[in-house]
Design an enzyme around this catalytic site. Structure first.
Site, PDB file in Angstrom:
ATOM      1  N   TYR A 155      73.969 -69.672-123.911  1.00  0.00           N
ATOM      2  CA  TYR A 155      74.934 -70.781-123.908  1.00  0.00           C
ATOM      3  C   TYR A 155      74.241 -72.087-124.312  1.00  0.00           C
ATOM      4  O   TYR A 155      74.700 -72.816-125.193  1.00  0.00           O
ATOM      5  CB  TYR A 155      75.523 -70.874-122.502  1.00  0.00           C
ATOM      6  N   ALA A 158      73.396 -72.078-128.019  1.00  0.00           N
ATOM      7  CA  ALA A 158      74.581 -72.279-128.872  1.00  0.00           C
ATOM      8  C   ALA A 158      75.030 -73.741-128.818  1.00  0.00           C
ATOM      9  O   ALA A 158      75.357 -74.345-129.851  1.00  0.00           O
ATOM     10  CB  ALA A 158      75.714 -71.360-128.413  1.00  0.00           C
ATOM     11  N   GLY A 222      67.417 -67.843-102.278  1.00  0.00           N
ATOM     12  CA  GLY A 222      67.213 -68.738-101.136  1.00  0.00           C
ATOM     13  C   GLY A 222      67.849 -70.108-101.282  1.00  0.00           C
ATOM     14  O   GLY A 222      67.848 -70.897-100.341  1.00  0.00           O
TER      15      GLY A 222
HETATM   16  C1  UGA Z   1      76.629 -74.294-114.958  1.00  0.00           C
HETATM   17  C2  UGA Z   1      76.794 -74.378-116.468  1.00  0.00           C
HETATM   18  O1  UGA Z   1      75.927 -73.498-117.098  1.00  0.00           O
HETATM   19  C3  UGA Z   1      76.561 -75.759-116.952  1.00  0.00           C
HETATM   20  O2  UGA Z   1      76.820 -75.851-118.326  1.00  0.00           O
HETATM   21  C4  UGA Z   1      77.486 -76.715-116.267  1.00  0.00           C
HETATM   22  O3  UGA Z   1      77.162 -78.005-116.663  1.00  0.00           O
HETATM   23  C5  UGA Z   1      77.326 -76.590-114.783  1.00  0.00           C
HETATM   24  O4  UGA Z   1      77.461 -75.240-114.359  1.00  0.00           O
HETATM   25  C6  UGA Z   1      78.358 -77.428-114.071  1.00  0.00           C
HETATM   26  O5  UGA Z   1      78.883 -77.019-113.043  1.00  0.00           O
HETATM   27  O6  UGA Z   1      78.667 -78.510-114.531  1.00  0.00           O
HETATM   28  P1  UGA Z   1      74.674 -74.095-113.165  1.00  0.00           P
HETATM   29  O7  UGA Z   1      74.483 -75.374-112.427  1.00  0.00           O
HETATM   30  O8  UGA Z   1      73.458 -73.265-113.275  1.00  0.00           O
HETATM   31  O9  UGA Z   1      75.266 -74.444-114.611  1.00  0.00           O
HETATM   32  O10 UGA Z   1      75.816 -73.194-112.509  1.00  0.00           O
HETATM   33  P2  UGA Z   1      76.332 -72.888-111.048  1.00  0.00           P
HETATM   34  O11 UGA Z   1      77.045 -71.581-111.121  1.00  0.00           O
HETATM   35  O12 UGA Z   1      77.136 -74.001-110.527  1.00  0.00           O
HETATM   36  O13 UGA Z   1      75.003 -72.648-110.206  1.00  0.00           O
HETATM   37  C7  UGA Z   1      74.269 -73.694-109.616  1.00  0.00           C
HETATM   38  C8  UGA Z   1      73.149 -73.067-108.814  1.00  0.00           C
HETATM   39  O14 UGA Z   1      73.701 -72.390-107.677  1.00  0.00           O
HETATM   40  C9  UGA Z   1      72.308 -72.029-109.540  1.00  0.00           C
HETATM   41  O15 UGA Z   1      70.972 -72.198-109.178  1.00  0.00           O
HETATM   42  C10 UGA Z   1      72.803 -70.686-109.005  1.00  0.00           C
HETATM   43  O16 UGA Z   1      71.804 -69.690-109.014  1.00  0.00           O
HETATM   44  C11 UGA Z   1      73.209 -71.058-107.591  1.00  0.00           C
HETATM   45  N1  UGA Z   1      74.284 -70.235-106.977  1.00  0.00           N
HETATM   46  C12 UGA Z   1      75.427 -69.968-107.650  1.00  0.00           C
HETATM   47  C13 UGA Z   1      74.149 -69.783-105.663  1.00  0.00           C
HETATM   48  O17 UGA Z   1      73.098 -69.998-105.018  1.00  0.00           O
HETATM   49  N2  UGA Z   1      75.162 -69.087-105.083  1.00  0.00           N
HETATM   50  C14 UGA Z   1      76.315 -68.810-105.741  1.00  0.00           C
HETATM   51  O18 UGA Z   1      77.213 -68.157-105.132  1.00  0.00           O
HETATM   52  C15 UGA Z   1      76.466 -69.269-107.055  1.00  0.00           C
END
Ligand code: UGA
Length: 357
Positions: A155, A158, A222
């Site tokens: 993602y 891209a 964690g």
């Molecule tokens: C995602 C998208 O890839 C980004 O483009 C976007 O900007 C962003 O969300 C957003 O919300 O604006 P990311 O922050 O990695 O990026 O996505 P999340 O699914 O919100 O995860 C945040 C963190 O929480 C990650 O470290 C993930 O491993 C963790 N997580 C997620 C948990 O610990 N438990 C969960 O149930 C889900």
């Protein structure tokens, strides 16, 4: 600058459903709201015209680039669980399907405000010599993606390539602004699996679904990884200023996020659980469990350890700063999820799980 007509591509998604009413209120102009699903777009203003179409359809590209003075493009599959599961769909949605639109905007000199992502910065904030930075900066940070086999970065890659395409067209005259939003949260974000979607949504909806069902909150590895959360209302305010300040923002990449709200995912989980128990009397105490990333997301996942935006450019160009702390944001978010999903999880009868304080 006050636009006559703005086309919003992806108007039915989480961000679009907040931006459309915000733009109508700020500018009073006509909005072409384009999407394939408008369930989240509650705005009934008569100046909003819903167009049911996909962004890659040639007729749609013609229509919006002929009729609008500003095109706001929001469409993407922006959910990390999809990046390694359906990478080709992710790449098409963020790159291939948008190329015709970018080209036509360039040919017609229609102003394009394109939503990229903070994901383009990748694993952590480094400068171009590889030295650590406290915050991610639009013009001085490196873009640090992982190996190709780690498809988590499909993602980001891209999105980065489309930024480069837009930038190159800009050198030849396309008026554009690229927005890199950082973890924006609010009402109507994503979906709950088994109710109005399938798979794994982003962290806010994962946690809210688990709280509503009385299940443990799952902390990937964690939950020590960090994110800086911004209220969607702050994003809408900034975006309206980007629309207004066309020449100041022309050919600029702008981070939008809230560096004050940098926290671990475990801290987010605890704050959300505390707010949930305050607003839902009788809710069972929240439980937490650590889950290995590979089990949660499958193979090919890697994470950003921390993602803090440098918003100095946004302050300078827009006269903007994000206002909401996490404790400002959480009460209306919790209320929104409880109102929308509790009857579907627990049934319509009033009870301790369904009343919102
Ligand atoms: C995602 C998208 O890839 C980004 O483009 C976007 O900007 C962003 O969300 C957003 O919300 O604006 P990311 O922050 O990695 O990026 O996505 P999340 O699914 O919100 O995860 C945040 C963190 O929480 C990650 O470290 C993930 O491993 C963790 N997580 C997620 C948990 O610990 N438990 C969960 O149930 C889900």
């Amino acid at each position: 600058m006050k636009p006559d007509r703005i086309a919003v591509l992806g108007a039915g998604g989480f961000l679009g459903s907040h931006l459309v009413p915000g733009l109508v209120e700020r500018f009073g102009c006509a909005i072409d709201a384009v999407d394939v699903d408008f369930d989240k777009l509650e705005c009934s203003d008569r100046r909003v015209r819903r167009i049911s179409a996909r962004v890659e359809e040639p007729a749609l590209v013609e229509e919006v680039t002929r009729g609008s003075s500003v095109v706001l493009s929001l469409t993407a599959l922006c959910n990390p669980a999809l990046y390694s599961r359906v990478p080709l769909d992710v790449i098409d949605a963020s790159f291939t399907h948008l190329l015709p639109l970018v080209r036509r905007c360039a040919e017609r000199r229609v102003r394009l405000i394109h939503f990229s992502t903070a994901e383009v910065y990748g694993r952590r904030a480094l400068d171009t010599d590889g030295a650590p930075m406290a915050e991610m900066n639009e013009d001085t940070s490196a873009l640090v993606l992982g190996p190709i086999a780690k498809q988590r970065w499909s993602y980001a890659c891209a999105k980065q390539l489309l930024e480069r395409v837009i930038w190159a067209h800009g050198e030849a005259g396309l008026p554009f602004t690229i927005i890199r939003p950082f973890n924006t949260i609010g009402a109507r974000m994503d979906y709950l699996p088994g109710i109005d979607g399938e798979g794994t949504p982003r962290v806010l909806a994962c946690f809210m679904g688990q709280l509503l069902r009385g299940e443990p909150l799952q902390l990937v590895d964690g939950g020590e990884q960090r994110r800086a959360f911004m209220a969607v209302e702050d994003l809408v305010d900034a975006l309206c200023r980007v629309v207004e300040r066309g020449s100041a923002c022309d050919r600029q990449i702008i981070n939008l996020g809230n560096p004050q709200n940098d926290m671990t995912i475990a801290e987010l989980g605890r704050a959300l659980a505390a707010e949930f128990s305050r607003r839902v009397p009788g809710a069972p105490p929240a439980r937490f469990e650590s889950v290995p990333a590979e089990r949660f997301y499958g193979p090919g996942y890697e994470d950003s350890s921390q993602r803090v935006p440098d918003v100095e450019k946004a302050r300078r160009l827009l006269g903007w700063k994000p206002l909401q702390s996490l404790s400002d944001m959480l009460p209306p978010i919790v209320d929104d999820y409880v109102k929308r999903y509790s009857p579907r999880i627990h049934g319509p009868a009033p009870g301790p799980q369904t009343s919102v304080a």
